[in-house]
Design a protein around this motif. Structure first.
Motif, PDB file in Angstrom:
ATOM      1  N   SER A  59       0.865  -1.184   0.000  1.00 18.01           N
ATOM      2  CA  SER A  59       0.000   0.000   0.000  1.00 18.01           C
ATOM      3  C   SER A  59       0.894   1.225   0.000  1.00 18.01           C
ATOM      4  CB  SER A  59      -0.938   0.010   1.209  1.00 18.01           C
ATOM      5  OG  SER A  59      -0.215  -0.062   2.426  1.00 18.01           O
ATOM      6  N   MET A  60       0.391   2.311  -0.551  1.00 18.00           N
ATOM      7  CA  MET A  60       1.184   3.524  -0.645  1.00 18.00           C
ATOM      8  C   MET A  60       0.252   4.727  -0.679  1.00 18.00           C
ATOM      9  SD  MET A  60       2.317   3.329  -4.671  1.00 18.00           S
ATOM     10  CE  MET A  60       3.191   4.884  -4.562  1.00 18.00           C
ATOM     11  N   GLY A  61       0.822   5.906  -0.442  1.00 17.72           N
ATOM     12  CA  GLY A  61      -0.022   7.086  -0.472  1.00 17.72           C
ATOM     13  C   GLY A  61       0.752   8.360  -0.231  1.00 17.72           C
ATOM     14  N   ALA A  62       0.002   9.466  -0.219  1.00 17.84           N
ATOM     15  CA  ALA A  62       0.567  10.798   0.002  1.00 17.84           C
ATOM     16  C   ALA A  62      -0.372  11.588   0.891  1.00 17.84           C
ATOM     17  CB  ALA A  62       0.777  11.515  -1.329  1.00 17.84           C
ATOM     18  N   ARG A  63       0.211  12.518   1.689  1.00 16.00           N
ATOM     19  CA  ARG A  63      -0.559  13.357   2.610  1.00 16.00           C
ATOM     20  C   ARG A  63      -0.067  14.794   2.518  1.00 16.00           C
ATOM     21  NH1 ARG A  63       0.616   8.772   6.175  1.00 16.00           N
ATOM     22  NH2 ARG A  63      -1.293   7.570   6.504  1.00 16.00           N
ATOM     23  N   PRO A  64      -0.583  15.599   1.632  1.00 16.86           N
ATOM     24  CA  PRO A  64      -0.229  17.021   1.615  1.00 16.86           C
ATOM     25  C   PRO A  64      -1.127  17.808   2.564  1.00 16.86           C
ATOM     26  CG  PRO A  64      -1.593  16.497  -0.276  1.00 16.86           C
ATOM     27  CD  PRO A  64      -1.403  15.203   0.481  1.00 16.86           C
ATOM     28  N   GLN A  65      -0.574  18.824   3.183  1.00 22.15           N
ATOM     29  CA  GLN A  65      -1.388  19.690   4.032  1.00 22.15           C
ATOM     30  C   GLN A  65      -0.688  21.028   4.242  1.00 22.15           C
ATOM     31  OE1 GLN A  65      -2.003  18.341   8.045  1.00 22.15           O
ATOM     32  NE2 GLN A  65       0.112  17.799   8.369  1.00 22.15           N
ATOM     33  N   VAL A  66      -1.492  22.047   4.473  1.00 14.70           N
ATOM     34  CA  VAL A  66      -0.973  23.366   4.807  1.00 14.70           C
ATOM     35  C   VAL A  66      -1.774  23.882   5.994  1.00 14.70           C
ATOM     36  CG1 VAL A  66      -2.488  24.505   3.121  1.00 14.70           C
ATOM     37  CG2 VAL A  66      -0.454  25.685   3.952  1.00 14.70           C
ATOM     38  N   SER A  67      -1.079  24.442   6.966  1.00 18.11           N
ATOM     39  CA  SER A  67      -1.722  24.910   8.185  1.00 18.11           C
ATOM     40  C   SER A  67      -1.175  26.283   8.539  1.00 18.11           C
ATOM     41  CB  SER A  67      -1.467  23.924   9.333  1.00 18.11           C
ATOM     42  OG  SER A  67      -1.920  24.437  10.566  1.00 18.11           O
ATOM     43  N   GLU A  68      -2.084  27.211   8.819  1.00 14.46           N
ATOM     44  CA  GLU A  68      -1.695  28.553   9.245  1.00 14.46           C
ATOM     45  C   GLU A  68      -2.234  28.789  10.652  1.00 14.46           C
ATOM     46  OE1 GLU A  68      -1.911  32.669   6.992  1.00 14.46           O
ATOM     47  OE2 GLU A  68      -3.779  32.296   8.103  1.00 14.46           O
ATOM     48  N   ALA A  69      -1.347  29.051  11.585  1.00 14.64           N
ATOM     49  CA  ALA A  69      -1.727  29.327  12.972  1.00 14.64           C
ATOM     50  C   ALA A  69      -1.424  30.778  13.301  1.00 14.64           C
ATOM     51  CB  ALA A  69      -0.980  28.398  13.924  1.00 14.64           C
ATOM     52  N   GLU A  70      -2.368  31.430  13.946  1.00 12.38           N
ATOM     53  CA  GLU A  70      -2.216  32.844  14.299  1.00 12.38           C
ATOM     54  C   GLU A  70      -2.566  33.030  15.773  1.00 12.38           C
ATOM     55  OE1 GLU A  70      -4.385  37.087  13.282  1.00 12.38           O
ATOM     56  OE2 GLU A  70      -4.142  35.603  11.673  1.00 12.38           O
ATOM     57  N   LEU A  71      -1.663  33.606  16.521  1.00 11.83           N
ATOM     58  CA  LEU A  71      -1.850  33.844  17.952  1.00 11.83           C
ATOM     59  C   LEU A  71      -1.799  35.338  18.226  1.00 11.83           C
ATOM     60  CD1 LEU A  71      -2.027  32.774  20.912  1.00 11.83           C
ATOM     61  CD2 LEU A  71       0.479  32.821  20.929  1.00 11.83           C
ATOM     62  N   SER A  72      -2.804  35.828  18.943  1.00 12.81           N
ATOM     63  CA  SER A  72      -2.854  37.238  19.311  1.00 12.81           C
ATOM     64  C   SER A  72      -2.996  37.340  20.820  1.00 12.81           C
ATOM     65  CB  SER A  72      -4.039  37.935  18.622  1.00 12.81           C
ATOM     66  OG  SER A  72      -4.173  39.270  19.077  1.00 12.81           O
ATOM     67  N   THR A  73      -2.093  38.046  21.460  1.00  9.29           N
ATOM     68  CA  THR A  73      -2.167  38.279  22.901  1.00  9.29           C
ATOM     69  C   THR A  73      -2.217  39.781  23.160  1.00  9.29           C
ATOM     70  OG1 THR A  73       0.247  38.211  23.098  1.00  9.29           O
ATOM     71  CG2 THR A  73      -0.944  36.147  23.459  1.00  9.29           C
ATOM     72  N   ARG A  74      -3.034  40.164  24.151  1.00  8.31           N
ATOM     73  CA  ARG A  74      -3.205  41.587  24.475  1.00  8.31           C
ATOM     74  C   ARG A  74      -3.295  41.752  25.989  1.00  8.31           C
ATOM     75  NH1 ARG A  74      -7.410  40.214  21.601  1.00  8.31           N
ATOM     76  NH2 ARG A  74      -8.896  40.969  23.152  1.00  8.31           N
ATOM     77  N   PHE A  75      -2.844  42.886  26.450  1.00 14.56           N
ATOM     78  CA  PHE A  75      -3.038  43.310  27.837  1.00 14.56           C
ATOM     79  C   PHE A  75      -3.933  44.543  27.784  1.00 14.56           C
ATOM     80  CE2 PHE A  75       0.956  41.009  27.883  1.00 14.56           C
ATOM     81  CZ  PHE A  75       0.806  40.179  28.987  1.00 14.56           C
ATOM     82  N   PRO A  76      -5.250  44.361  27.852  1.00 14.86           N
ATOM     83  CA  PRO A  76      -6.186  45.460  27.564  1.00 14.86           C
ATOM     84  C   PRO A  76      -6.022  46.677  28.450  1.00 14.86           C
ATOM     85  CG  PRO A  76      -7.329  43.341  27.591  1.00 14.86           C
ATOM     86  CD  PRO A  76      -5.959  43.100  28.132  1.00 14.86           C
ATOM     87  N   THR A  77      -5.545  46.507  29.667  1.00  9.35           N
ATOM     88  CA  THR A  77      -5.479  47.653  30.582  1.00  9.35           C
ATOM     89  C   THR A  77      -4.223  48.494  30.390  1.00  9.35           C
ATOM     90  OG1 THR A  77      -4.449  46.292  32.298  1.00  9.35           O
ATOM     91  CG2 THR A  77      -6.860  46.444  32.299  1.00  9.35           C
ATOM     92  N   LEU A  78      -3.264  48.026  29.594  1.00  8.75           N
ATOM     93  CA  LEU A  78      -2.038  48.792  29.390  1.00  8.75           C
ATOM     94  C   LEU A  78      -2.195  49.719  28.195  1.00  8.75           C
ATOM     95  CD1 LEU A  78       0.744  46.106  29.984  1.00  8.75           C
ATOM     96  CD2 LEU A  78      -0.220  47.760  31.599  1.00  8.75           C
ATOM     97  N   PRO A  79      -1.654  50.895  28.270  1.00 11.08           N
ATOM     98  CA  PRO A  79      -1.804  51.855  27.157  1.00 11.08           C
ATOM     99  C   PRO A  79      -0.972  51.430  25.948  1.00 11.08           C
ATOM    100  CG  PRO A  79      -0.343  52.742  28.833  1.00 11.08           C
ATOM    101  CD  PRO A  79      -0.908  51.473  29.413  1.00 11.08           C
ATOM    102  N   SER A  80      -1.506  51.672  24.777  1.00  5.96           N
ATOM    103  CA  SER A  80      -0.755  51.377  23.562  1.00  5.96           C
ATOM    104  C   SER A  80       0.455  52.294  23.486  1.00  5.96           C
ATOM    105  CB  SER A  80      -1.643  51.572  22.335  1.00  5.96           C
ATOM    106  OG  SER A  80      -2.113  52.907  22.266  1.00  5.96           O
ATOM    107  N   GLY A  81       1.515  51.803  22.903  1.00  4.10           N
ATOM    108  CA  GLY A  81       2.743  52.579  22.818  1.00  4.10           C
ATOM    109  C   GLY A  81       3.618  52.469  24.038  1.00  4.10           C
ATOM    110  N   LEU A  82       3.216  51.712  25.042  1.00  2.00           N
ATOM    111  CA  LEU A  82       4.030  51.531  26.245  1.00  2.00           C
ATOM    112  C   LEU A  82       5.358  50.889  25.861  1.00  2.00           C
ATOM    113  CD1 LEU A  82       4.088  51.645  29.421  1.00  2.00           C
ATOM    114  CD2 LEU A  82       3.264  49.272  29.354  1.00  2.00           C
ATOM    115  N   PRO A  83       6.491  51.446  26.271  1.00  2.04           N
ATOM    116  CA  PRO A  83       7.791  50.849  25.935  1.00  2.04           C
ATOM    117  C   PRO A  83       7.860  49.379  26.379  1.00  2.04           C
ATOM    118  CG  PRO A  83       8.109  53.040  26.847  1.00  2.04           C
ATOM    119  CD  PRO A  83       6.645  52.722  27.010  1.00  2.04           C
ATOM    120  N   GLY A  84       8.265  48.512  25.452  1.00  2.00           N
ATOM    121  CA  GLY A  84       8.392  47.086  25.738  1.00  2.00           C
ATOM    122  C   GLY A  84       7.141  46.277  25.508  1.00  2.00           C
TER     123      GLY A  84
END
Length: 748
Positions: free
Chosen positions: A615-640
């Protein structure tokens, strides 16, 4: 004569049963059913030639009856004739409705579910894993009350899990399927084991009083795995005693794992309609930073110790009539965790004049954390499986507590920073799933679940929230819609949309509610890899999926699947701040963090059986993972802040090629070649280069007839190709160096 022979087989009186079945075949020599029963009996005692002869006669005398084809497929499985097993079991499945004049639609569906589950076993051995997944999950669809589909689905999910058991996406669905399988199994069905790879197939009349299975695995990096199971059935008592020891060296110099687990499963069959299942388990282990790393040489000095005090589950099954079943489950879990990290990287929020002035991490403290988690759970479920519709409905209540103590010990002389979190967990859950089949070619599900959970927002990210003051709650009303169509011969189309709400730790895995619907996962331990983000409590999941499978002429199989998985959650994160005007991390605090994850993937497969052995075969696949993390109480532009939060993407392209050889003598071999390419974007650190590489794995071995033993040797990463892959794309971690492996499996 036929009836008495079957009853004597059920009672273990094999020789008397064989005599009765021989008489039946002599009195009615032209009836395929008699020949099929006799052939199966010969197969059970190891008379291969006589079994093959009688099963061939059964197929010739009544080619429309699926029984002879089905028993021939089971016999092929035991005699290492796997390509033939696939063909015979497929013929049995195609002929299933040929007995409609004798059996109701509901009985035909139950027969088909059993055939689909066994087809899943045969497909797996020949390398057709995607087709096996389709067959096993279809068995659950065809008859939810038949245990065999749930059992093989659980085994298939087990093969997807992280060997280090750190990234646990499939834990919830796997444990639920195995639990339901053990509850629904009839007397003598299944073997209750948590570690065996599959059920004992040709013992369809009941388990032997005593069975033993062991597995020993070795890897040249220093990895060892040893599992053992003793199982069987005496009259109305079925049991399985499992032990498992694992020692993994890990991929990096500071990585490693050692664990031990033991469990006992006992089922009392109180009658043909009632059964009580009791499961208990204990375990302990220690690990050294087993999270997947882009560069394992940069793993930390973190060490963890875990201990699982006796986990107890008591289940009950009552079958009112065929297809109408009540299931109940009461569970207790107690788990302990200790973590030490001398190089702890703790988030540090610099304050100036009472306002945030900078954000980053600081390694000024070592970490000691101890946590105890207890959970009690009760669930009641009602199942109705009719000819044209079915209902699965239930309710679950859980309560528990978390007791966490953390200490941040300064590297330089100074005061320790300690905190204690004592919090409660409470969850209320109700659900209902309705399945309808208006036509033979269409099945549809509509479901709705409601969850409300109260949980600690930060009980594990030091410094933890003191006193449990960060208690949070979340509720979610979750719709589910699934379609399964078979519009033409050999073709199948599935589509799914589901939402669900996760738990805190292990609590969402203590359940009877379905964790997958028609092969689409709907509830997860976590979607975002825990190697990247850790645990995020009470995460909401949303899944959208479409899948097409097609069996083509000449034993050719093809399919494609598109998935979109999303999760969103929020948690509290322990941080340090400065109490003095200069940036000295000396005060604990808490900061809210939002964590969103999306995974889009397209997977295809092509497989083919060649002759009797290849028996034989092929398995192609493409996966895109996206992670977004936020600290809502901190002001944007805060150094670091940009280095601590933001959006990162990882796109992984894989093409797998495989070849399998399974000779009826028992000799088998395999070759796997996989090309991987990963592209990264966004992120919060130094740009990482694109990675592309090939890896090749080979193995050879021998299986004794009836699977009494199997020996296997092989080489992973034959070309000794190292790599760097971002763990944001969830996958089975490839070997980073050439690794020899060997294993021995014994079954008696």
């Amino acid at each position: 004569w036929l009836g008495r022979g079957l009853l004597r087989s059920h009672l273990g009186r094999t020789e008397e049963a064989l005599e009765d079945l021989q008489v039946a075949a002599v009195l009615e020599p032209q009836r395929g059913a008699m020949r099929a029963a006799l052939g199966k009996a010969y197969g059970q005692i190891g008379e291969r030639a006589l079994a093959d002869k009688e099963l061939r006669l059964a197929r010739e005398l009544d080619p429309a009856d699926p029984t002879g084809w089905f028993y021939a497929g089971l016999q092929d499985l035991q005699e290492n004739r796997y390509n033939s097993a696939v063909r015979h079991l497929q013929e049995a499945s195609d002929r299933n409705d040929g007995r409609a004049v004798f059996r109701s639609r509901q009985q035909l569906d139950r027969d088909q579910a059993m055939r689909s589950a066994d087809l899943g076993v045969a497909y797996t051995v020949t390398g057709l894993d995607e087709v096996a997944w389709r067959a096993s999950t279809r068995a659950v669809v065809e008859d939810y009350t038949d245990f065999s589909g749930h059992l093989f689905t659980a085994r298939a999910l087990q093969s997807r899990e992280d060997p280090a058991r750190f990234d646990l996406r499939w834990e919830t669905a796997r444990q639920g399927e195995l639990l339901v399988a053990n509850l629904l199994a009839p007397p003598g069905g299944g073997n209750l084991s948590r570690v065996l790879s599959q059920q004992d197939h040709l013992r369809a009349f009941g388990l032997a009083p005593l069975g033993v299975s062991t597995f020993t695995g070795y890897g040249s990096r220093g990895d060892w795995e040893q599992t053992g199971s003793v199982f069987g059935q005496w009259a109305a008592l079925a049991y399985a005693i499992d032990t498992e020891y694992r020692s993994l060296r890990g991929q990096g110099p500071l990585q490693g794992l050692e664990s031990f687990r033991s469990s006992v499963q006992v089922r009392f069959d109180l009658g043909p309609s009632d059964a009580v299942l009791i499961q208990t388990a204990v375990g302990e282990g220690n690990a050294e930073d087993i999270a997947r790393r882009y560069d394992p040489n940069r793993s930390t000095a973190l060490r963890a110790w875990t201990r699982r005090d006796p986990e107890v589950q008591v289940g009950y099954r009552h079958e009112w009539t065929p297809g109408v079943v009540t299931l109940g489950l009461v569970s207790h879990l107690s788990d302990r965790l200790r973590i030490e990290n001398p190089d702890q990287q703790t988030p540090f929020l610099v304050q100036r004049g009472g306002a945030p002035a900078g954000f980053g991490t600081v390694a000024s403290h070592g970490l000691e954390l101890e946590s105890e988690f207890e959970l009690n759970s009760v669930e009641l479920q009602q199942v109705f499986q009719g000819e044209w519709q079915g209902i699965v409905a239930g309710a679950r209540y859980q309560s528990g507590n978390v007791d966490t103590r953390s200490r941040l010990i300064p590297v330089l002389p100074g005061p320790e920073i300690g905190s204690v979190n004592r919090s409660d967990l409470e969850r209320v859950n109700g659900y209902a799933y309705w399945q309808v089949r208006p036509w033979n070619w269409l099945r549809a599900w509509a479901g709705l679940s409601y969850d409300r959970i109260e949980y600690p927002g930060n009980a594990d990210l030091a410094p933890v929230a003191s006193g449990g003051s960060d208690a949070s709650s979340r509720s979610l009303l979750s719709p589910k819609v699934v379609l399964l169509l078979t519009p033409w011969k050999g073709g199948e189309i599935r589509a799914s949309f589901t939402r669900s709400l996760g738990g805190l730790y292990f609590d969402d895995s203590m359940r009877l509610e379905p964790g997958q619907l028609a092969g689409f996962g709907q509830s997860y331990r976590s979607l975002a890899p825990e190697s990247v983000v850790g645990l995020v409590p009470a995460t909401a999941f949303e899944t959208i999926g479409v899948r097409w499978d097609q069996k083509l002429p000449h034993d050719l199989y093809a399919g494609i699947e598109a998935l979109r998985l999303e999760s969103d959650g929020a948690r509290g994160v322990g941080i340090l701040t400065n109490s003095l005007p200069f940036p000295l991390a000396d005060s604990p605090s808490q900061l809210g963090q939002a964590v969103d994850f999306t995974e889009r993937s397209i997977r295809g497969y092509l497989g083919m059986l060649l002759g009797d052995s290849w028996s034989m075969g092929a398995r192609p696949q493409v996966s895109e993972a996206e992670l977004s993390t936020r600290f809502p109480t901190l002001p944007s532009g805060l150094p670091g802040l940009d280095a601590m939060a933001g959006t990162r993407k990882a796109t992984l392209l894989e093409v797998g090629l495989w070849l399998r050889f399974n000779h009826p003598s028992g000799v088998f071999a395999g070759w796997d070649s996989t090309w991987r390419q990963q592209r990264l974007s966004g992120g919060t650190g130094v740009a990482l280069p694109e990675e592309a590489f090939w890896q090749h794995d080979v193995h050879v071995g021998y299986r004794w007839p009836r699977r009494h033993a199997e020996v296997r040797i092989g080489v992973l990463n034959l070309a000794d190709t190292d790599y760097r892959l971002d763990p944001l794309n969830l996958m089975a971690e490839p070997a980073r160096q050439r690794t020899f492996h060997a294993s021995l499996r014994l079954n008696f």
